[in-house]
Motif scaffolding. Structure first.
Motif, PDB file in Angstrom:
ATOM      1  N   TYR A   1      34.639  -9.892  16.781  1.00  0.00           N
ATOM      2  CA  TYR A   1      35.480  -9.784  17.970  1.00  0.00           C
ATOM      3  C   TYR A   1      35.646 -11.132  18.669  1.00  0.00           C
ATOM      4  O   TYR A   1      34.713 -11.913  18.765  1.00  0.00           O
ATOM      5  CB  TYR A   1      34.888  -8.766  18.950  1.00  0.00           C
ATOM      6  N   ASN A   2      36.874 -11.360  19.139  1.00  0.00           N
ATOM      7  CA  ASN A   2      37.227 -12.568  19.901  1.00  0.00           C
ATOM      8  C   ASN A   2      36.959 -13.832  19.085  1.00  0.00           C
ATOM      9  O   ASN A   2      36.352 -14.787  19.561  1.00  0.00           O
ATOM     10  CB  ASN A   2      36.473 -12.599  21.234  1.00  0.00           C
ATOM     11  N   ARG A   3      37.460 -13.840  17.871  1.00  0.00           N
ATOM     12  CA  ARG A   3      37.097 -14.908  16.934  1.00  0.00           C
ATOM     13  C   ARG A   3      37.791 -16.237  17.214  1.00  0.00           C
ATOM     14  O   ARG A   3      37.341 -17.273  16.721  1.00  0.00           O
ATOM     15  CB  ARG A   3      37.393 -14.477  15.497  1.00  0.00           C
ATOM     16  N   VAL A   4      38.892 -16.246  17.967  1.00  0.00           N
ATOM     17  CA  VAL A   4      39.629 -17.498  18.164  1.00  0.00           C
ATOM     18  C   VAL A   4      39.961 -17.718  19.639  1.00  0.00           C
ATOM     19  O   VAL A   4      40.072 -16.771  20.419  1.00  0.00           O
ATOM     20  CB  VAL A   4      40.955 -17.506  17.365  1.00  0.00           C
TER      21      VAL A   4
ATOM     22  N   THR B   1      32.915 -28.606  11.543  1.00  0.00           N
ATOM     23  CA  THR B   1      32.752 -28.153  10.154  1.00  0.00           C
ATOM     24  C   THR B   1      31.708 -27.058  10.043  1.00  0.00           C
ATOM     25  O   THR B   1      31.906 -26.047   9.350  1.00  0.00           O
ATOM     26  CB  THR B   1      32.355 -29.343   9.256  1.00  0.00           C
ATOM     27  N   ARG B   2      30.592 -27.232  10.742  1.00  0.00           N
ATOM     28  CA  ARG B   2      29.518 -26.235  10.671  1.00  0.00           C
ATOM     29  C   ARG B   2      29.983 -24.885  11.209  1.00  0.00           C
ATOM     30  O   ARG B   2      29.685 -23.835  10.635  1.00  0.00           O
ATOM     31  CB  ARG B   2      28.308 -26.737  11.462  1.00  0.00           C
ATOM     32  N   MET B   3      30.747 -24.909  12.310  1.00  0.00           N
ATOM     33  CA  MET B   3      31.209 -23.660  12.911  1.00  0.00           C
ATOM     34  C   MET B   3      32.250 -22.973  12.033  1.00  0.00           C
ATOM     35  O   MET B   3      32.186 -21.753  11.815  1.00  0.00           O
ATOM     36  CB  MET B   3      31.795 -23.934  14.299  1.00  0.00           C
ATOM     37  N   THR B   4      33.218 -23.717  11.540  1.00  0.00           N
ATOM     38  CA  THR B   4      34.264 -23.100  10.718  1.00  0.00           C
ATOM     39  C   THR B   4      33.684 -22.541   9.422  1.00  0.00           C
ATOM     40  O   THR B   4      34.093 -21.467   8.968  1.00  0.00           O
ATOM     41  CB  THR B   4      35.376 -24.115  10.401  1.00  0.00           C
TER      42      THR B   4
ATOM     43  N   GLU C   1      33.789 -18.572   8.340  1.00  0.00           N
ATOM     44  CA  GLU C   1      34.367 -18.170   7.056  1.00  0.00           C
ATOM     45  C   GLU C   1      33.387 -17.309   6.267  1.00  0.00           C
ATOM     46  O   GLU C   1      33.770 -16.294   5.672  1.00  0.00           O
ATOM     47  CB  GLU C   1      34.751 -19.410   6.248  1.00  0.00           C
ATOM     48  N   ASN C   2      32.119 -17.692   6.265  1.00  0.00           N
ATOM     49  CA  ASN C   2      31.109 -16.919   5.538  1.00  0.00           C
ATOM     50  C   ASN C   2      30.897 -15.542   6.166  1.00  0.00           C
ATOM     51  O   ASN C   2      30.759 -14.535   5.458  1.00  0.00           O
ATOM     52  CB  ASN C   2      29.786 -17.682   5.500  1.00  0.00           C
ATOM     53  N   LEU C   3      30.862 -15.485   7.491  1.00  0.00           N
ATOM     54  CA  LEU C   3      30.678 -14.197   8.168  1.00  0.00           C
ATOM     55  C   LEU C   3      31.859 -13.267   7.912  1.00  0.00           C
ATOM     56  O   LEU C   3      31.681 -12.063   7.684  1.00  0.00           O
ATOM     57  CB  LEU C   3      30.498 -14.420   9.672  1.00  0.00           C
TER      58      LEU C   3
ATOM     59  N   PHE D   1      23.018 -16.464  18.661  1.00  0.00           N
ATOM     60  CA  PHE D   1      22.796 -17.414  17.577  1.00  0.00           C
ATOM     61  C   PHE D   1      23.929 -18.422  17.516  1.00  0.00           C
ATOM     62  O   PHE D   1      25.005 -18.228  18.098  1.00  0.00           O
ATOM     63  CB  PHE D   1      22.672 -16.683  16.237  1.00  0.00           C
ATOM     64  N   SER D   2      23.671 -19.500  16.817  1.00  0.00           N
ATOM     65  CA  SER D   2      24.686 -20.497  16.505  1.00  0.00           C
ATOM     66  C   SER D   2      24.663 -20.702  14.994  1.00  0.00           C
ATOM     67  O   SER D   2      23.746 -20.224  14.311  1.00  0.00           O
ATOM     68  CB  SER D   2      24.390 -21.812  17.233  1.00  0.00           C
TER      69      SER D   2
END
Length: 435
Positions: free
Chosen positions: A180-183, A162-165, A169-171, A116-117
């Motif tokens: 996992y591997n968030r950054v 903006t959409r990704m950040t 944040e919500n997740l 998903f995106s």
């Protein structure tokens, strides 16, 4: 909800009501016990439950009683986060292949898995229009928000949108969700982390953050070869290599979509001015160039892929030598590099003076120590990391870079390991979800 007496006994359930949970979706279910045990390991759900939990009748999932939530759990649910692409052959661009392989294997191993995106998430219904590969072509399916997110966002530009950040944040606000591997890793941050460990510091080339031109000037005067690298760069793009000679300085800027940019400067001050003109990103490091060992006319480095075991320990999954084309600065496959067995590379370069088995053992130990240090210092959870190392002409091992979303090597030398790396990745993620 209909299940056999045998399955009810195994799960500790009795006729009545219970909470049923799939990913972040939950519903109250009425338990009915079947009089026939012809399919003792099957759970039959009403159409209303199937719709409210966003599952499919064809899903083959694990079942277990979760004491923490006093609920019957189905899953685990794995969501692989990617950045959607509309101008490429795959839904998720260059990461489509590994995402597809992970989804397929995870679903075969009893997980409800999808890709998903951020644009696929419906926060109101707590569901996702996920991408699932059951054949050659992906299809969309309504799925619950996941228990586990494995991040395979391909580019730093996508990650900072903006959409990704906002989605991340919500997740991350979901209390029981594992991420996992968030950054992506920052080169300067990684250098500072590893530098604080004496056993790793000796394997790091002299490096400084490029905060002013005086630092670059000092390095140009001190070392015959200097590299300037973007701290947020990837695939070797945007790296400036400067070599000093009797005629001044020769420089080369690597570019992925265009031929490398080359030129000369006669003085240190002139080279600094050229660098200021060429370097357009905000943050860079400057690093002493190493006299790396060469194979077939090109320098080579060694990529070590480390993955977590089901016991949450770092293990070396694969190790390949990546040989740059003659005259190239970087060994990335995207820039025409090739990969071979690292023992063969070491034997070809050093001959009988170095035992390849001992050298590769040292490389494995250094890479594992680096992975442990990074995870400890950054305090995020990783399922896998790639550590790039190199060997100089004196057989000294150097740490070059760390990658939190390592790509897969796909030529003949690494083919067998590619599939096994996906198997072990899925095995680890499944073990985390079944805790």
């Amino acid at each position: 909800m209909l299940l056999s007496h045998r399955l009810a006994d195994e799960l500790g359930l009795r006729a009545g009501t219970t909470r049923l949970r799939v990913g972040q979706s939950e519903a109250c279910a009425q338990i009915e016990l079947s009089k026939q045990d012809s399919r003792p390991q099957r759970l039959f759900l009403s159409s209303d439950l199937i719709d409210s939990l966003y599952v499919s009748p064809e899903d083959c999932l694990y079942m277990w009683w979760d004491k923490n939530y006093s609920s019957l759990r189905l899953g685990p649910v794995l969501g692989i986060m990617g950045s959607r692409r509309t101008n490429t052959g795959g839904v998720f661009g260059q990461t489509t292949e590994i995402i597809r392989d992970c989804v397929r294997l995870a679903r075969r191993r009893g997980m409800l898995a999808y890709a998903f995106s951020p644009r696929d998430i419906d926060w109101v219904s707590k569901s996702v229009r996920g991408w699932v590969w059951t054949g050659a072509v992906p299809k969309r399916m309504r799925c619950p928000l996941p228990d586990i997110v494995y991040d395979r966002v391909a580019s730093r530009r996508s990650e900072t949108s903006t959409r990704m950040t906002t989605a991340k944040e919500n997740l991350l606000q979901i209390s029981n969700l594992q991420y996992y591997n968030r950054v992506f890793l920052n080169k300067w941050d990684v250098h500072k982390m590893l530098e604080s460990y004496p056993e790793l510091k000796k394997h790091l080339p002299p490096t400084q953050e490029l905060v002013n031109s005086k630092i670059l000037e000092t390095y140009l005067k001190k070392y015959p070869v200097v590299f300037v690298k973007p701290t947020q760069g990837s695939l070797g793009a945007g790296i400036l290599r400067v070599a000093r000679s009797s005629k001044g300085f020769a420089y080369r800027l690597t570019r992925l979509d265009h031929p490398d940019y080359r030129g000369r400067a006669s003085t240190v001050a002139g080279m600094v001015r050229v660098a200021e003109r060429l370097l357009r990103q905000d943050q860079y490091i400057v690093q002493r160039g190493l006299s790396l060992a060469h194979l077939n006319g090109g320098p080579f480095d060694i990529r070590v892929l480390l993955q977590k075991s089901t016991r949450n320990h770092w293990t070396v999954q694969s190790m390949v030598a990546r040989v740059a084309q003659p005259g190239n600065v970087i060994s990335n496959l995207a820039d025409g590099g090739q990969i071979i067995n690292p023992r063969r590379a070491i034997a070809a370069v050093f001959g009988p003076s170095i035992k390849p088995s001992l050298m590769t053992l040292r490389i494995r130990r250094i890479a594992k120590a680096a992975a442990l240090a990074i995870e400890k210092e950054i305090e995020y959870e990783f399922a896998e990391v790639g550590i790039d190392l190199a060997v100089d002409i004196n057989a000294k091992i150097w740490i070059i870079e760390a990658n939190s979303r390592p790509g897969r090597q796909t030529n003949e030398a690494g083919q067998r390991r590619v599939s096994m790396s996906v198997v072990r990745l899925v095995r680890f993620l499944r073990s985390r979800g079944l805790q």
